[in-house]
Design a protein around this motif. Structure first.
Motif, PDB file in Angstrom:
ATOM      1  N   GLY A 181     -22.599  38.897   5.876  1.00  0.00           N
ATOM      2  CA  GLY A 181     -23.392  39.059   7.081  1.00  0.00           C
ATOM      3  C   GLY A 181     -22.557  39.027   8.339  1.00  0.00           C
ATOM      4  O   GLY A 181     -21.379  38.695   8.323  1.00  0.00           O
ATOM      5  N   ALA A 182     -23.220  39.375   9.438  1.00  0.00           N
ATOM      6  CA  ALA A 182     -22.572  39.389  10.744  1.00  0.00           C
ATOM      7  C   ALA A 182     -23.518  38.778  11.767  1.00  0.00           C
ATOM      8  O   ALA A 182     -24.678  39.184  11.849  1.00  0.00           O
ATOM      9  CB  ALA A 182     -22.219  40.811  11.147  1.00  0.00           C
ATOM     10  N   LYS A 183     -23.022  37.826  12.506  1.00  0.00           N
ATOM     11  CA  LYS A 183     -23.818  37.208  13.577  1.00  0.00           C
ATOM     12  C   LYS A 183     -24.037  38.213  14.698  1.00  0.00           C
ATOM     13  O   LYS A 183     -25.121  38.341  15.239  1.00  0.00           O
ATOM     14  CB  LYS A 183     -23.099  35.959  14.088  1.00  0.00           C
ATOM     15  CG  LYS A 183     -23.903  35.114  15.015  1.00  0.00           C
ATOM     16  CD  LYS A 183     -23.132  33.834  15.324  1.00  0.00           C
ATOM     17  CE  LYS A 183     -23.962  32.858  16.101  1.00  0.00           C
ATOM     18  NZ  LYS A 183     -23.235  31.616  16.330  1.00  0.00           N
ATOM     19  N   ASP A 184     -22.976  38.900  15.073  1.00  0.00           N
ATOM     20  CA  ASP A 184     -23.009  39.989  16.050  1.00  0.00           C
ATOM     21  C   ASP A 184     -22.334  41.168  15.353  1.00  0.00           C
ATOM     22  O   ASP A 184     -21.110  41.207  15.222  1.00  0.00           O
ATOM     23  CB  ASP A 184     -22.261  39.574  17.322  1.00  0.00           C
ATOM     24  CG  ASP A 184     -22.195  40.656  18.377  1.00  0.00           C
ATOM     25  OD1 ASP A 184     -22.090  41.850  18.025  1.00  0.00           O
ATOM     26  OD2 ASP A 184     -22.234  40.311  19.572  1.00  0.00           O
ATOM     27  N   TYR A 185     -23.136  42.110  14.911  1.00  0.00           N
ATOM     28  CA  TYR A 185     -22.654  43.211  14.075  1.00  0.00           C
ATOM     29  C   TYR A 185     -21.527  43.998  14.737  1.00  0.00           C
ATOM     30  O   TYR A 185     -20.487  44.239  14.114  1.00  0.00           O
ATOM     31  CB  TYR A 185     -23.843  44.112  13.731  1.00  0.00           C
ATOM     32  CG  TYR A 185     -23.577  45.203  12.738  1.00  0.00           C
ATOM     33  CD1 TYR A 185     -23.064  44.920  11.476  1.00  0.00           C
ATOM     34  CD2 TYR A 185     -23.872  46.524  13.051  1.00  0.00           C
ATOM     35  CE1 TYR A 185     -22.846  45.922  10.548  1.00  0.00           C
ATOM     36  CE2 TYR A 185     -23.659  47.542  12.127  1.00  0.00           C
ATOM     37  CZ  TYR A 185     -23.153  47.237  10.884  1.00  0.00           C
ATOM     38  OH  TYR A 185     -22.939  48.225   9.969  1.00  0.00           O
ATOM     39  N   ALA A 186     -21.689  44.378  15.995  1.00  0.00           N
ATOM     40  CA  ALA A 186     -20.655  45.153  16.702  1.00  0.00           C
ATOM     41  C   ALA A 186     -19.364  44.344  16.820  1.00  0.00           C
ATOM     42  O   ALA A 186     -18.266  44.886  16.653  1.00  0.00           O
ATOM     43  CB  ALA A 186     -21.158  45.574  18.081  1.00  0.00           C
ATOM     44  N   GLU A 187     -19.483  43.057  17.094  1.00  0.00           N
ATOM     45  CA  GLU A 187     -18.293  42.206  17.195  1.00  0.00           C
ATOM     46  C   GLU A 187     -17.571  42.119  15.854  1.00  0.00           C
ATOM     47  O   GLU A 187     -16.340  42.197  15.799  1.00  0.00           O
ATOM     48  CB  GLU A 187     -18.690  40.809  17.678  1.00  0.00           C
ATOM     49  CG  GLU A 187     -17.525  39.854  17.785  1.00  0.00           C
ATOM     50  CD  GLU A 187     -17.939  38.467  18.210  1.00  0.00           C
ATOM     51  OE1 GLU A 187     -17.413  37.998  19.227  1.00  0.00           O
ATOM     52  OE2 GLU A 187     -18.789  37.857  17.522  1.00  0.00           O
ATOM     53  N   SER A 188     -18.324  41.964  14.782  1.00  0.00           N
ATOM     54  CA  SER A 188     -17.701  41.890  13.454  1.00  0.00           C
ATOM     55  C   SER A 188     -17.024  43.200  13.084  1.00  0.00           C
ATOM     56  O   SER A 188     -15.952  43.194  12.477  1.00  0.00           O
ATOM     57  CB  SER A 188     -18.736  41.502  12.394  1.00  0.00           C
ATOM     58  OG  SER A 188     -19.076  40.138  12.523  1.00  0.00           O
ATOM     59  N   ILE A 189     -17.623  44.314  13.453  1.00  0.00           N
ATOM     60  CA  ILE A 189     -16.975  45.600  13.201  1.00  0.00           C
ATOM     61  C   ILE A 189     -15.637  45.655  13.922  1.00  0.00           C
ATOM     62  O   ILE A 189     -14.617  46.022  13.328  1.00  0.00           O
ATOM     63  CB  ILE A 189     -17.882  46.773  13.625  1.00  0.00           C
ATOM     64  CG1 ILE A 189     -19.052  46.905  12.638  1.00  0.00           C
ATOM     65  CG2 ILE A 189     -17.084  48.085  13.715  1.00  0.00           C
ATOM     66  CD1 ILE A 189     -20.119  47.885  13.060  1.00  0.00           C
ATOM     67  N   ARG A 190     -15.599  45.262  15.200  1.00  0.00           N
ATOM     68  CA  ARG A 190     -14.332  45.249  15.950  1.00  0.00           C
ATOM     69  C   ARG A 190     -13.322  44.309  15.310  1.00  0.00           C
ATOM     70  O   ARG A 190     -12.133  44.630  15.208  1.00  0.00           O
ATOM     71  CB  ARG A 190     -14.579  44.835  17.412  1.00  0.00           C
ATOM     72  CG  ARG A 190     -15.185  45.923  18.248  1.00  0.00           C
ATOM     73  CD  ARG A 190     -15.183  45.604  19.731  1.00  0.00           C
ATOM     74  NE  ARG A 190     -15.652  44.267  20.085  1.00  0.00           N
ATOM     75  CZ  ARG A 190     -16.919  43.909  20.231  1.00  0.00           C
ATOM     76  NH1 ARG A 190     -17.883  44.783  20.052  1.00  0.00           N
ATOM     77  NH2 ARG A 190     -17.247  42.667  20.561  1.00  0.00           N
ATOM     78  N   PHE A 191     -13.766  43.130  14.878  1.00  0.00           N
ATOM     79  CA  PHE A 191     -12.900  42.149  14.227  1.00  0.00           C
ATOM     80  C   PHE A 191     -12.198  42.765  13.017  1.00  0.00           C
ATOM     81  O   PHE A 191     -10.976  42.684  12.879  1.00  0.00           O
ATOM     82  CB  PHE A 191     -13.727  40.929  13.804  1.00  0.00           C
ATOM     83  CG  PHE A 191     -12.972  39.903  13.014  1.00  0.00           C
ATOM     84  CD1 PHE A 191     -12.238  38.924  13.652  1.00  0.00           C
ATOM     85  CD2 PHE A 191     -13.017  39.893  11.626  1.00  0.00           C
ATOM     86  CE1 PHE A 191     -11.539  37.960  12.928  1.00  0.00           C
ATOM     87  CE2 PHE A 191     -12.333  38.936  10.889  1.00  0.00           C
ATOM     88  CZ  PHE A 191     -11.594  37.975  11.541  1.00  0.00           C
ATOM     89  N   TYR A 192     -12.979  43.397  12.142  1.00  0.00           N
ATOM     90  CA  TYR A 192     -12.394  43.956  10.930  1.00  0.00           C
ATOM     91  C   TYR A 192     -11.525  45.185  11.220  1.00  0.00           C
ATOM     92  O   TYR A 192     -10.527  45.409  10.537  1.00  0.00           O
ATOM     93  CB  TYR A 192     -13.479  44.235   9.883  1.00  0.00           C
ATOM     94  CG  TYR A 192     -13.954  42.937   9.276  1.00  0.00           C
ATOM     95  CD1 TYR A 192     -13.105  42.187   8.460  1.00  0.00           C
ATOM     96  CD2 TYR A 192     -15.212  42.424   9.549  1.00  0.00           C
ATOM     97  CE1 TYR A 192     -13.504  40.977   7.919  1.00  0.00           C
ATOM     98  CE2 TYR A 192     -15.628  41.210   9.018  1.00  0.00           C
ATOM     99  CZ  TYR A 192     -14.763  40.488   8.207  1.00  0.00           C
ATOM    100  OH  TYR A 192     -15.162  39.289   7.689  1.00  0.00           O
ATOM    101  N   GLU A 193     -11.868  45.947  12.234  1.00  0.00           N
ATOM    102  CA  GLU A 193     -11.008  47.071  12.613  1.00  0.00           C
ATOM    103  C   GLU A 193      -9.669  46.570  13.166  1.00  0.00           C
ATOM    104  O   GLU A 193      -8.612  47.103  12.808  1.00  0.00           O
ATOM    105  CB  GLU A 193     -11.709  47.956  13.646  1.00  0.00           C
ATOM    106  CG  GLU A 193     -12.831  48.767  13.050  1.00  0.00           C
ATOM    107  CD  GLU A 193     -13.634  49.557  14.059  1.00  0.00           C
ATOM    108  OE1 GLU A 193     -14.256  50.555  13.651  1.00  0.00           O
ATOM    109  OE2 GLU A 193     -13.659  49.175  15.256  1.00  0.00           O
ATOM    110  N   ILE A 194      -9.697  45.554  14.006  1.00  0.00           N
ATOM    111  CA  ILE A 194      -8.446  44.990  14.529  1.00  0.00           C
ATOM    112  C   ILE A 194      -7.623  44.389  13.399  1.00  0.00           C
ATOM    113  O   ILE A 194      -6.391  44.475  13.395  1.00  0.00           O
ATOM    114  CB  ILE A 194      -8.733  43.948  15.639  1.00  0.00           C
ATOM    115  CG1 ILE A 194      -9.263  44.658  16.885  1.00  0.00           C
ATOM    116  CG2 ILE A 194      -7.480  43.134  15.977  1.00  0.00           C
ATOM    117  CD1 ILE A 194      -9.781  43.722  17.961  1.00  0.00           C
ATOM    118  N   LEU A 195      -8.290  43.812  12.405  1.00  0.00           N
ATOM    119  CA  LEU A 195      -7.597  43.260  11.240  1.00  0.00           C
ATOM    120  C   LEU A 195      -6.935  44.366  10.407  1.00  0.00           C
ATOM    121  O   LEU A 195      -6.097  44.083   9.552  1.00  0.00           O
ATOM    122  CB  LEU A 195      -8.586  42.454  10.401  1.00  0.00           C
ATOM    123  CG  LEU A 195      -8.080  41.520   9.336  1.00  0.00           C
ATOM    124  CD1 LEU A 195      -7.042  40.534   9.873  1.00  0.00           C
ATOM    125  CD2 LEU A 195      -9.235  40.754   8.708  1.00  0.00           C
TER     126      LEU A 195
END
Length: 122
Positions: free
Chosen positions: A13-27
């Motif tokens: 899951g994602a608390k803030d979906y857009a933020e999690s997408i950015r997190f995984y892209e930066i990773l």
């Protein structure tokens, strides 16, 4: 029974979906939307998971994923450390490498609290 499986994927899951997408892209993971509220996140061919626009605190904070690293865990940790994820995403945490008799690992909490274990076995 022999299972004709090709891969296995978990859902997180994602608390803030857009933020999690950015997190995984930066990773460095590849994120591809499969619906308005779900993305396929690919680490490497046949290593992937689904990221959902869904959040239940007990579920996310009790989800763990172990990603086995092929070679130099220290170099991989350094590469993640320089990304500065804890400074960019509140609530994320990166640990130092822990050495155990079975192998070595470090931990990274994503923005929703999902605990990643990155490690290798001896």
């Amino acid at each position: 029974m022999i299972h004709p499986a090709k891969s296995i994927r978990t859902f997180i899951g994602a608390k803030d979906y857009a933020e999690s997408i950015r997190f995984y892209e930066i990773l460095g993971f590849n994120v591809r939307a499969v619906s308005p509220n779900m993305s396929l996140v690919t680490v490497k061919e046949n290593i992937a998971f689904y990221l959902q626009d869904a959040y239940l605190k007990p579920w996310c904070e009790n989800s763990m994923i172990f990603l086995e690293i092929e070679d130099d865990l220290e170099s991989y940790w350094e590469a993640i450390k320089v990304l500065g994820l804890p400074d960019k995403f509140p609530g994320t945490k990166l640990s130092a490498i822990q050495h155990s008799d079975w192998g070595n690992e470090f931990f990274l909490h994503d923005p929703a609290g999902v605990l990643w274990h990155f490690g290798n076995f001896k």
